[in-house]
Design a protein around this motif. Structure first.
Motif, PDB file in Angstrom:
ATOM      1  N   GLU A  21      -5.521   3.146   3.866  1.00  0.00           N
ATOM      2  CA  GLU A  21      -6.021   4.084   2.853  1.00  0.00           C
ATOM      3  C   GLU A  21      -5.272   3.842   1.537  1.00  0.00           C
ATOM      4  OE1 GLU A  21      -8.544   7.024   1.665  1.00  0.00           O
ATOM      5  OE2 GLU A  21      -8.376   6.504   3.802  1.00  0.00           O
ATOM      6  N   ILE A  22      -6.023   3.556   0.466  1.00  0.00           N
ATOM      7  CA  ILE A  22      -5.386   3.289  -0.830  1.00  0.00           C
ATOM      8  C   ILE A  22      -5.830   4.344  -1.832  1.00  0.00           C
ATOM      9  CG2 ILE A  22      -5.194   1.649  -2.738  1.00  0.00           C
ATOM     10  CD1 ILE A  22      -5.663  -0.580  -0.595  1.00  0.00           C
ATOM     11  N   MET A  23      -4.879   5.043  -2.405  1.00  0.00           N
ATOM     12  CA  MET A  23      -5.203   6.116  -3.349  1.00  0.00           C
ATOM     13  C   MET A  23      -5.693   5.545  -4.672  1.00  0.00           C
ATOM     14  SD  MET A  23      -1.982   8.602  -2.551  1.00  0.00           S
ATOM     15  CE  MET A  23      -2.445   9.955  -3.615  1.00  0.00           C
ATOM     16  N   ASP A  24      -6.577   6.270  -5.337  1.00  0.00           N
ATOM     17  CA  ASP A  24      -7.181   5.796  -6.575  1.00  0.00           C
ATOM     18  C   ASP A  24      -6.167   5.800  -7.729  1.00  0.00           C
ATOM     19  OD1 ASP A  24      -9.454   4.627  -7.343  1.00  0.00           O
ATOM     20  OD2 ASP A  24     -10.405   6.430  -8.098  1.00  0.00           O
ATOM     21  N   TRP A  69       2.328   1.727  -3.457  1.00  0.00           N
ATOM     22  CA  TRP A  69       1.290   2.185  -4.393  1.00  0.00           C
ATOM     23  C   TRP A  69       0.984   3.674  -4.150  1.00  0.00           C
ATOM     24  CZ3 TRP A  69      -1.490   0.488  -8.569  1.00  0.00           C
ATOM     25  CH2 TRP A  69      -2.618   1.222  -8.905  1.00  0.00           C
ATOM     26  N   ASN A  70       0.771   4.029  -2.889  1.00  0.00           N
ATOM     27  CA  ASN A  70       0.426   5.420  -2.574  1.00  0.00           C
ATOM     28  C   ASN A  70       1.559   6.377  -2.939  1.00  0.00           C
ATOM     29  OD1 ASN A  70      -2.081   4.704  -1.703  1.00  0.00           O
ATOM     30  ND2 ASN A  70      -1.621   4.816   0.481  1.00  0.00           N
ATOM     31  N   HIS A 128       2.647  10.745  -9.222  1.00  0.00           N
ATOM     32  CA  HIS A 128       1.910  11.032 -10.461  1.00  0.00           C
ATOM     33  C   HIS A 128       1.001  12.231 -10.311  1.00  0.00           C
ATOM     34  CE1 HIS A 128       2.831   8.554 -13.760  1.00  0.00           C
ATOM     35  NE2 HIS A 128       2.764   7.429 -13.090  1.00  0.00           N
ATOM     36  N   SER A 156      -7.004   4.795 -16.436  1.00  0.00           N
ATOM     37  CA  SER A 156      -7.489   5.348 -15.175  1.00  0.00           C
ATOM     38  C   SER A 156      -8.096   6.709 -15.472  1.00  0.00           C
ATOM     39  CB  SER A 156      -6.341   5.492 -14.178  1.00  0.00           C
ATOM     40  OG  SER A 156      -5.433   6.487 -14.614  1.00  0.00           O
ATOM     41  N   ASP A 187      -7.401   9.685 -14.514  1.00  0.00           N
ATOM     42  CA  ASP A 187      -6.447  10.755 -14.832  1.00  0.00           C
ATOM     43  C   ASP A 187      -5.477  10.359 -15.953  1.00  0.00           C
ATOM     44  OD1 ASP A 187      -4.701   8.999 -13.599  1.00  0.00           O
ATOM     45  OD2 ASP A 187      -4.235  10.303 -11.907  1.00  0.00           O
ATOM     46  N   TRP A 201       3.689   5.956  -5.390  1.00  0.00           N
ATOM     47  CA  TRP A 201       3.663   6.065  -6.855  1.00  0.00           C
ATOM     48  C   TRP A 201       2.519   6.982  -7.304  1.00  0.00           C
ATOM     49  CZ3 TRP A 201       0.099   3.341 -10.345  1.00  0.00           C
ATOM     50  CH2 TRP A 201       0.455   3.472 -11.684  1.00  0.00           C
ATOM     51  N   ARG A 202       1.367   6.840  -6.676  1.00  0.00           N
ATOM     52  CA  ARG A 202       0.219   7.689  -7.025  1.00  0.00           C
ATOM     53  C   ARG A 202       0.480   9.149  -6.655  1.00  0.00           C
ATOM     54  NH1 ARG A 202      -1.654   7.077 -10.704  1.00  0.00           N
ATOM     55  NH2 ARG A 202      -3.606   8.148 -10.274  1.00  0.00           N
ATOM     56  N   THR A 250      -3.062   8.438 -16.068  1.00  0.00           N
ATOM     57  CA  THR A 250      -1.653   8.215 -15.741  1.00  0.00           C
ATOM     58  C   THR A 250      -1.299   6.723 -15.717  1.00  0.00           C
ATOM     59  OG1 THR A 250      -2.069   8.229 -13.366  1.00  0.00           O
ATOM     60  CG2 THR A 250      -1.440  10.332 -14.374  1.00  0.00           C
ATOM     61  N   TYR A 251      -2.320   5.882 -15.603  1.00  0.00           N
ATOM     62  CA  TYR A 251      -2.048   4.450 -15.734  1.00  0.00           C
ATOM     63  C   TYR A 251      -3.194   3.766 -16.465  1.00  0.00           C
ATOM     64  CZ  TYR A 251      -4.864   3.611 -11.405  1.00  0.00           C
ATOM     65  OH  TYR A 251      -5.839   3.530 -10.447  1.00  0.00           O
ATOM     66  N   VAL A 277       0.842  -1.206   0.000  1.00  0.00           N
ATOM     67  CA  VAL A 277       0.000   0.000   0.000  1.00  0.00           C
ATOM     68  C   VAL A 277       0.871   1.248   0.000  1.00  0.00           C
ATOM     69  CG1 VAL A 277      -1.640   1.368   1.360  1.00  0.00           C
ATOM     70  CG2 VAL A 277      -2.020  -1.069   1.039  1.00  0.00           C
ATOM     71  N   LEU A 285       1.146  15.572 -12.436  1.00  0.00           N
ATOM     72  CA  LEU A 285      -0.070  15.977 -13.148  1.00  0.00           C
ATOM     73  C   LEU A 285      -0.431  17.419 -12.805  1.00  0.00           C
ATOM     74  CD1 LEU A 285      -1.775  14.178 -14.980  1.00  0.00           C
ATOM     75  CD2 LEU A 285      -3.397  13.936 -13.119  1.00  0.00           C
ATOM     76  N   LYS A 318      -6.603  -4.524  -6.369  1.00  0.00           N
ATOM     77  CA  LYS A 318      -5.699  -3.825  -7.291  1.00  0.00           C
ATOM     78  C   LYS A 318      -4.258  -3.798  -6.777  1.00  0.00           C
ATOM     79  CE  LYS A 318      -6.245   0.724  -7.903  1.00  0.00           C
ATOM     80  NZ  LYS A 318      -6.983   1.909  -8.382  1.00  0.00           N
ATOM     81  N   VAL A 319      -4.090  -3.606  -5.488  1.00  0.00           N
ATOM     82  CA  VAL A 319      -2.743  -3.424  -4.935  1.00  0.00           C
ATOM     83  C   VAL A 319      -2.125  -4.752  -4.481  1.00  0.00           C
ATOM     84  CG1 VAL A 319      -1.404  -2.300  -3.102  1.00  0.00           C
ATOM     85  CG2 VAL A 319      -3.225  -1.048  -4.289  1.00  0.00           C
TER      86      VAL A 319
END
Lengths: 54, 334
Positions: free
Chosen positions: B331-334, A24-25, A31, B200, B202, A27-28, B204-205, A21, A35, B275-276
């Motif tokens: 918490e997992i970001m979209d 992933w966070n 981005h 996605s 935005d 990396w997001r 970006t992926y 997690v 952006l 997803k993760v």
């Protein structure tokens, strides 16, 4: 002993998931930052173009 | 999560798409028709008729004003969403296998089939939104033949004039549409045909699905593989669930192989994966044949699947879907 092992495994799994997690966070976040910069650049150049036209 | 069954197509579904608001669901089929439905109750709003062959692909612009479709009758068509009128038809030497609007709805990219001495081609058209939309330019803005394996899926990235493509060989690549140059590629993104590519929100992926039984998330900027989901069935479609850390996968064996297996009726399932964590978390069954296409509502409130069986099933998520935290409080970001 078995119970102890089991709780160890789940602790490892929780740690792994936490790492996934976090990765992933991270990396997001990267981005979303890129952006945001791109968008502000775009709006900036759009503003400049407008000024030139005026 | 009682599904709504959309009955109206007589042959298998090829692609389904929600509009940006998610109130409309567009579906195209081998029966030569495109339908549009209200996603909340499954009522059919209208039909887009005129194609003389399987409609392989469609996309809707961000204003829900224009819809673009590609078909086996070698045409790319621009439609008025609200009236069902075909506004413009482009003709090519071979079938149109994939179409996509850019983020602004000002351009369309399309892939035409490699066949009868014609190479696979990628074309970009400007969409003239002035007037009633019937005044379009016949000639593409850009056209090129991708080198190597033919392209099967495509989408515009965030970078102007750069598209991301999936190929028959399993390759995923970035092309500059202006020059036709391959900017970057991942030859081994998949080991078999790339069957779907969805971005996605935005851009970006993106997620790809393949006949190699895997789905992958790629960074659209550098094509880095971020996540891999390995299943035991050839995949036809992959979709990202907004606001929840899930992806939806659909596939199944080819219809011709079904009788040789123990596949029972209604056993073709949409698979939900985390997803993760890259772990399967659930399945929703219902289709009587392989699932060809999946789309999730842009607000993440429902999803739809289109099958080889000719049915579209719309599933509205219930409260437990939004409440459930199968892996704790992270918490997992979209």
């Amino acid at each position: 002993d078995d119970a102890a092992e089991e709780s160890n495994v789940s602790a490892e799994l929780i740690a792994l998931r936490k790492r996934l997690v976090d990765e992933w966070n991270a990396w997001r976040t990267l981005h979303k930052k890129e952006l945001g910069e791109q968008k502000s650049l775009k709006s900036q150049s759009a503003r400049e173009e407008k000024e030139e036209i005026e | 999560m009682r599904p709504i069954l959309l009955q109206g197509h007589e042959r298998s579904l090829t692609q389904i798409k929600f509009n940006v608001e998610g109130d409309l669901l567009f579906t195209c089929s081998k029966d030569n028709f495109i339908n549009v439905w209200f996603s909340h109750n499954g009522e059919r709003l209208g039909t887009y008729a005129g194609n003389n062959g399987s409609v392989w692909t469609l996309d809707v612009d961000p204003e829900s004003r224009f819809m673009i479709s590609g078909a086996a009758d070698n045409t790319l068509r621009l439609w008025a969403v609200s009236t069902g009128k075909c506004l413009y038809t482009w003709e090519f030497p071979t079938a149109v296998k994939r179409v996509a609007f850019n983020e602004e709805g000002t351009q369309v990219v399309c892939i035409t089939e490699q066949r009868m001495g014609h190479q696979c081609a990628i074309r970009v058209f400007n969409i003239n939104k002035d007037g009633d939309g019937t005044n379009q330019s016949k000639e593409p803005l850009y056209m090129f033949n991708p080198i190597g394996s033919k392209a099967t899926v495509c989408a515009f990235t965030l970078t102007p004039n750069v598209i991301i493509t999936g190929h028959e060989s399993g390759k995923v690549a970035l092309f500059n549409v202006k020059s036709g140059e391959e900017i970057d590629n991942n030859e081994r993104a998949h080991s078999d045909v790339v069957t779907d590519l969805q971005l996605s929100k935005d851009r970006t992926y993106c997620i790809t699905s393949s006949k190699d039984k895997a789905a992958r998330i790629h960074d659209t900027k550098n094509l880095m593989v971020i996540k891999t989901y390995n299943t035991e069935t050839p995949l036809n479609s992959a979709s990202l669930a907004p606001n929840r850390p899930y992806i939806l996968l659909g596939g199944g064996q080819e219809a011709m192989n079904v009788t040789t297996t123990s596949a029972r009726q209604g056993k073709f399932e949409t698979r939900f994966w985390h997803k993760v964590f890259e772990e399967e978390i659930g399945r929703v069954k219902g289709h009587f044949g392989p699932i060809n296409t999946i789309a999730v509502h842009p607000g993440g409130t429902c999803y739809a699947s289109g099958g080889e069986d000719g049915f579209v099933r719309v599933h509205h998520f219930d409260d437990s879907y939004f409440r459930s935290k199968p892996y704790g409080d992270m918490e997992i970001m979209d």
